[in-house]
Design an enzyme around this catalytic site. Sequence first.
Site, PDB file in Angstrom:
ATOM      1  N   VAL A   1      39.734   9.906  43.207  1.00 34.71           N
ATOM      2  CA  VAL A   1      39.046   8.861  43.964  1.00 34.71           C
ATOM      3  C   VAL A   1      39.939   7.633  44.147  1.00 34.71           C
ATOM      4  O   VAL A   1      40.844   7.387  43.355  1.00 34.71           O
ATOM      5  CB  VAL A   1      37.721   8.443  43.275  1.00 34.71           C
TER       6      VAL A   1
ATOM      7  N   LYS B   1      35.300  10.680  34.014  1.00 33.67           N
ATOM      8  CA  LYS B   1      35.416  12.109  34.355  1.00 33.67           C
ATOM      9  C   LYS B   1      35.425  12.889  33.047  1.00 33.67           C
ATOM     10  O   LYS B   1      36.491  13.271  32.561  1.00 33.67           O
ATOM     11  CB  LYS B   1      36.739  12.376  35.085  1.00 33.67           C
TER      12      LYS B   1
ATOM     13  N   GLU C   1      39.802   9.277  32.174  1.00 34.42           N
ATOM     14  CA  GLU C   1      40.013  10.656  32.564  1.00 34.42           C
ATOM     15  C   GLU C   1      40.374  11.490  31.330  1.00 34.42           C
ATOM     16  O   GLU C   1      39.497  11.886  30.577  1.00 34.42           O
ATOM     17  CB  GLU C   1      41.095  10.739  33.656  1.00 34.42           C
TER      18      GLU C   1
ATOM     19  N   GLU D   1      38.042  -0.891  31.930  1.00 35.41           N
ATOM     20  CA  GLU D   1      38.858   0.107  32.620  1.00 35.41           C
ATOM     21  C   GLU D   1      38.205   0.547  33.926  1.00 35.41           C
ATOM     22  O   GLU D   1      36.990   0.466  34.074  1.00 35.41           O
ATOM     23  CB  GLU D   1      39.002   1.329  31.712  1.00 35.41           C
ATOM     24  N   ASP D   2      39.032   0.986  34.849  1.00 32.36           N
ATOM     25  CA  ASP D   2      38.506   1.503  36.113  1.00 32.36           C
ATOM     26  C   ASP D   2      37.919   2.900  35.930  1.00 32.36           C
ATOM     27  O   ASP D   2      36.817   3.188  36.349  1.00 32.36           O
ATOM     28  CB  ASP D   2      39.602   1.516  37.196  1.00 32.36           C
TER      29      ASP D   2
ATOM     30  N   LYS E   1      46.439  -2.163  37.026  1.00 27.90           N
ATOM     31  CA  LYS E   1      45.855  -3.083  37.983  1.00 27.90           C
ATOM     32  C   LYS E   1      44.461  -2.621  38.410  1.00 27.90           C
ATOM     33  O   LYS E   1      43.718  -3.359  39.029  1.00 27.90           O
ATOM     34  CB  LYS E   1      46.729  -3.133  39.262  1.00 27.90           C
TER      35      LYS E   1
ATOM     36  N   ARG F   1      43.669   0.112  47.117  1.00 29.33           N
ATOM     37  CA  ARG F   1      43.025  -0.696  46.066  1.00 29.33           C
ATOM     38  C   ARG F   1      42.039  -1.691  46.662  1.00 29.33           C
ATOM     39  O   ARG F   1      41.072  -2.080  46.026  1.00 29.33           O
ATOM     40  CB  ARG F   1      44.074  -1.474  45.264  1.00 29.33           C
TER      41      ARG F   1
ATOM     42  N   ASP G   1      44.068   3.261  43.175  1.00 28.31           N
ATOM     43  CA  ASP G   1      45.066   3.493  44.216  1.00 28.31           C
ATOM     44  C   ASP G   1      45.432   4.952  44.420  1.00 28.31           C
ATOM     45  O   ASP G   1      45.208   5.798  43.556  1.00 28.31           O
ATOM     46  CB  ASP G   1      46.354   2.742  43.860  1.00 28.31           C
TER      47      ASP G   1
HETATM   48  P1  5GP Z   1      43.819   8.878  31.376  1.00 25.06           P
HETATM   49  O1  5GP Z   1      44.814   8.441  30.352  1.00 25.06           O
HETATM   50  O2  5GP Z   1      42.387   8.672  30.965  1.00 25.06           O
HETATM   51  O3  5GP Z   1      44.054  10.271  31.843  1.00 25.06           O
HETATM   52  O4  5GP Z   1      44.194   8.026  32.636  1.00 25.06           O
HETATM   53  C1  5GP Z   1      43.382   7.134  33.227  1.00 25.06           C
HETATM   54  C2  5GP Z   1      44.156   6.449  34.323  1.00 25.06           C
HETATM   55  O5  5GP Z   1      44.607   7.401  35.293  1.00 25.06           O
HETATM   56  C3  5GP Z   1      43.255   5.488  35.050  1.00 25.06           C
HETATM   57  O6  5GP Z   1      43.316   4.214  34.474  1.00 25.06           O
HETATM   58  C4  5GP Z   1      43.807   5.552  36.456  1.00 25.06           C
HETATM   59  O7  5GP Z   1      44.857   4.616  36.594  1.00 25.06           O
HETATM   60  C5  5GP Z   1      44.365   6.953  36.599  1.00 25.06           C
HETATM   61  N1  5GP Z   1      43.377   7.847  37.241  1.00 25.06           N
HETATM   62  C6  5GP Z   1      42.654   8.834  36.658  1.00 25.06           C
HETATM   63  N2  5GP Z   1      41.836   9.438  37.550  1.00 25.06           N
HETATM   64  C7  5GP Z   1      42.037   8.810  38.730  1.00 25.06           C
HETATM   65  C8  5GP Z   1      41.469   8.975  40.056  1.00 25.06           C
HETATM   66  O8  5GP Z   1      40.602   9.806  40.349  1.00 25.06           O
HETATM   67  N3  5GP Z   1      41.927   8.122  41.007  1.00 25.06           N
HETATM   68  C9  5GP Z   1      42.879   7.175  40.771  1.00 25.06           C
HETATM   69  N4  5GP Z   1      43.242   6.405  41.796  1.00 25.06           N
HETATM   70  N5  5GP Z   1      43.435   6.989  39.546  1.00 25.06           N
HETATM   71  C10 5GP Z   1      43.013   7.798  38.539  1.00 25.06           C
HETATM   72 MG    MG Z   2      47.229   4.547  39.653  1.00 23.84          MG
HETATM   73 MG    MG Z   3      43.538   2.279  34.745  1.00 25.04          MG
END
Ligand code: 5GP
Ligand code: MG
Ligand code: MG
Length: 178
Positions: free
Chosen positions: A152, A130, A102, A98-99, A42, A164, A158
Site C-alpha cells: 500500500v 499486516k 509488517e 509507526e505507519d 518518514k 507519500r 511510499d
Molecule cells: P517490518 O520491519 O515490519 O517488516 O517493516 C515495516 C516497514 O516496511 C514499514 O515501516 C514500511 O516502511 C515498510 N512497509 C511494509 N509494508 C509496506 C507497504 O505495504 N507499503 C509501504 N509503502 N511500505 C511498507
Molecule cells: Mg518505504
Molecule cells: Mg515505517
Amino acid sequence: MNDSIKSVVLSEEQIQERCKTLGKQITEDYNGKTPICVGILKGSIMFMADLVKYIDTHIELDFMDVSSYHGGTESTGEVKILKDLSTSVENRDVIIIEDILETGTTLNSIVDLLKYRNVKSIEIVTLLDKPMKRKVAIEAKYVGEKIPDEFVVGYGLDFAEKYRNLPYIGTLKPEIYQ
Ligand code: 5GP
Ligand code: MG
Ligand code: MG
C-alpha cells in the site's frame, strides 16, 4: 498521481475515524502521565500529525529514523540509526508511532534499543498491521486497521519515495511496478 491507484484501502474519512478512536484510547491509558510519542520517519509523519490532535493529555514529540540492514533480500533484523532521539527516554513512558507493522523486524529492534535505554514503559501504535507477514513476535497495543498482504501507498507510505503526499491509503496498479 490518483490515476496510479488501483483501489482505496482507507479513505481520508476512515483514517480520521481511526485516529479519533486510537487517540481516545491513548488518552484514557496515559491520563496523568506525559508520554514521549516517537514517530518513525518518514512514513509515520501524517499519521502522527493527525493522531496527536486526538490525544487529550500532555505528551512530548520526538523522531527517529532507522534503516534496516539487508542480507540479500531478507531483512536481518538489525537496524542502523540514521537519526536518533533528541530527548532522553530513561524512566519515561514511550509510545512508538509507526505507519505499518509488517514482519516486525524494524520495530523489534527499535523496542530492544529503547528498552536498553531503561524506558519506564513502551507501547506501539500503528495505523496499519499486516499480521500475516509477521516474522518476529511483536504486536502493537494500538492498531488502526488490519490489512491483507498487499503493498500500500499514501498518507506517508511510499513507493520509491513517491506517493507519500496522497491523502488516503491505496494499492498501486500493477503497471506502476514495471
Ligand atoms: P517490518 O520491519 O515490519 O517488516 O517493516 C515495516 C516497514 O516496511 C514499514 O515501516 C514500511 O516502511 C515498510 N512497509 C511494509 N509494508 C509496506 C507497504 O505495504 N507499503 C509501504 N509503502 N511500505 C511498507
Ligand atoms: Mg518505504
Ligand atoms: Mg515505517
